[in-house]
Write a protein that holds these residues in place. Structure first.
Motif, short mmCIF file in Angstrom:
data_model
loop_
_atom_site.label_atom_id
_atom_site.label_comp_id
_atom_site.label_asym_id
_atom_site.label_seq_id
_atom_site.Cartn_x
_atom_site.Cartn_y
_atom_site.Cartn_z
N MET A 37 26.13 5.08 2.18
CA MET A 37 26.48 5.91 1.02
C MET A 37 27.89 5.65 0.50
N THR A 38 28.70 4.86 1.22
CA THR A 38 30.07 4.62 0.80
C THR A 38 30.12 3.73 -0.44
N ARG A 39 31.30 3.66 -1.05
CA ARG A 39 31.48 2.86 -2.26
C ARG A 39 31.13 1.40 -1.98
N ARG A 40 30.38 0.81 -2.89
CA ARG A 40 29.87 -0.54 -2.68
C ARG A 40 30.86 -1.58 -3.20
N THR A 41 31.63 -2.17 -2.30
CA THR A 41 32.55 -3.24 -2.65
C THR A 41 32.09 -4.53 -1.98
N PRO A 42 32.34 -5.69 -2.60
CA PRO A 42 31.85 -6.97 -2.05
C PRO A 42 32.23 -7.20 -0.59
N GLU A 43 33.42 -6.74 -0.18
CA GLU A 43 33.88 -7.00 1.18
C GLU A 43 33.04 -6.30 2.24
N LYS A 44 32.31 -5.26 1.85
CA LYS A 44 31.53 -4.50 2.83
C LYS A 44 30.16 -5.12 3.12
N LEU A 45 29.73 -6.08 2.33
CA LEU A 45 28.38 -6.59 2.45
C LEU A 45 28.07 -7.10 3.85
N PHE A 46 28.96 -7.89 4.42
CA PHE A 46 28.66 -8.55 5.69
C PHE A 46 28.64 -7.56 6.84
N ARG A 47 29.46 -6.51 6.77
CA ARG A 47 29.42 -5.48 7.80
C ARG A 47 28.12 -4.67 7.70
N VAL A 48 27.70 -4.38 6.47
CA VAL A 48 26.44 -3.66 6.27
C VAL A 48 25.27 -4.49 6.80
N LEU A 49 25.30 -5.79 6.53
CA LEU A 49 24.24 -6.67 7.04
C LEU A 49 24.27 -6.75 8.56
N ASP A 50 25.46 -6.72 9.16
CA ASP A 50 25.56 -6.71 10.62
C ASP A 50 24.86 -5.47 11.18
N MET A 51 25.09 -4.32 10.56
CA MET A 51 24.45 -3.08 11.01
C MET A 51 22.93 -3.17 10.84
N TYR A 52 22.50 -3.67 9.70
CA TYR A 52 21.07 -3.81 9.42
C TYR A 52 20.41 -4.71 10.46
N GLU A 53 21.04 -5.83 10.78
CA GLU A 53 20.45 -6.80 11.69
C GLU A 53 20.40 -6.28 13.13
N VAL A 54 21.47 -5.60 13.57
CA VAL A 54 21.48 -5.13 14.95
C VAL A 54 20.48 -4.00 15.15
N LEU A 55 20.34 -3.13 14.15
CA LEU A 55 19.36 -2.05 14.26
C LEU A 55 17.94 -2.60 14.28
N LYS A 56 17.70 -3.61 13.45
CA LYS A 56 16.38 -4.23 13.41
C LYS A 56 16.10 -5.00 14.71
N GLU A 57 17.11 -5.65 15.24
CA GLU A 57 16.97 -6.41 16.48
C GLU A 57 16.62 -5.49 17.66
N LEU A 58 17.21 -4.29 17.66
CA LEU A 58 16.99 -3.36 18.77
C LEU A 58 15.77 -2.47 18.58
N LEU A 59 15.10 -2.62 17.46
CA LEU A 59 13.98 -1.74 17.13
C LEU A 59 12.87 -1.75 18.19
N PRO A 60 12.47 -2.92 18.74
CA PRO A 60 11.43 -2.90 19.78
C PRO A 60 11.84 -2.07 21.00
N ASP A 61 13.11 -2.19 21.43
CA ASP A 61 13.58 -1.40 22.58
C ASP A 61 13.60 0.08 22.24
N ILE A 62 14.10 0.40 21.05
CA ILE A 62 14.18 1.80 20.64
C ILE A 62 12.79 2.42 20.58
N SER A 63 11.81 1.65 20.13
CA SER A 63 10.45 2.17 19.99
C SER A 63 9.83 2.53 21.33
N THR A 64 10.31 1.89 22.41
CA THR A 64 9.78 2.23 23.74
C THR A 64 10.37 3.54 24.26
#
Length: 231
Positions: free
Chosen positions: A60-87
């Motif tokens: 929800m924070t202000r969307r500036t170009p510099e934040k893209l890669f950190r947001v993608l890092d969060m997206y990827e790690v949450l998706k990567e851990l999804l199988p473990d979380i689902s258990t």
């Protein structure tokens, strides 16, 4: 800094702490069908929801170009851990929250990329670069694209829903392609990944902006030198 700590904490939480607590819970409630699982979710879901609330806040924070890669890092790690979380968490409530946070982060990433594209188009220079040298915008955009490629899998997935046409005007030098090759590229646009098309648009906007900046020079030869150096 907070995002980096969040990523590290989430990995340790899911891979170590929640996993150990789940094993302990299963041992304590051994033989009591369903009670162990229900008890674990009751005890652990509150802590896990704190992770998800931070993800929502970042999205929800202000969307500036510099934040893209950190947001993608969060997206990827949450998706990567999804199988473990689902258990650990089988309730529909927790799973829907995870899906929502992933959607929020994905939408934030798409929005930031769109803002970056607009920023390239609107970047206005008041004075020409001395000697027709590299413009700071050229360095910035090309470095940005270099980092985009590191997130190819995620960005291809996130951009798939907003399929775009290959640019008809491929900028000042048409990427160094002959007219025949340009036409072939258009014909093969179906085979291009969404990120490839997005990168082409970023470069088109950059080249058009550079063409405008070349007109700031008073000397007739300098615009051509500037474009040769930058394109």
């Amino acid at each position: 800094v907070k995002i980096r700590k969040w990523i590290q904490a989430l990995k340790v939480g899911v891979k170590v702490i929640f996993a150990a607590e789940k094993r302990l819970c299963d041992m304590v409630f051994s033989g009591l069908s369903g009670d162990g699982e229900a008890s674990f979710e009751e005890l652990a879901s509150g802590s896990f929801m704190q992770f998800l609330l931070f993800g929502k806040a970042v999205a929800m924070t202000r969307r500036t170009p510099e934040k893209l890669f950190r947001v993608l890092d969060m997206y990827e790690v949450l998706k990567e851990l999804l199988p473990d979380i689902s258990t650990f968490f089988r309730s529909e409530g927790v799973r829907s929250e995870i899906k929502e946070v992933l959607g929020n982060l994905g939408e934030a990433a798409r929005g930031i990329l769109h803002e970056f594209e607009i920023a390239i188009q609107k970047d206005a220079a008041k004075t020409p670069v001395p000697g027709g040298a590299f413009h700071p915008l050229t360095r910035y955009v090309m470095n940005y694209i270099k980092f985009l490629v590191e997130y190819t899998a995620s960005l291809d997935q996130l951009l798939r829903g907003r399929r775009r046409e290959v640019p008809r005007s491929l900028g000042v030098e048409t990427f160094g392609l002959s007219e025949g090759l340009v036409e072939n590229t258009r014909n093969e646009s179906e085979n291009l990944s969404p990120l490839a098309v997005q990168v082409m648009w970023l470069i088109v906007h950059l080249e058009r902006n550079l063409e405008g900046k070349s007109k700031l020079y008073l000397d007739n030869a300098m615009p051509f030198l500037f474009l040769m150096n930058n394109v």
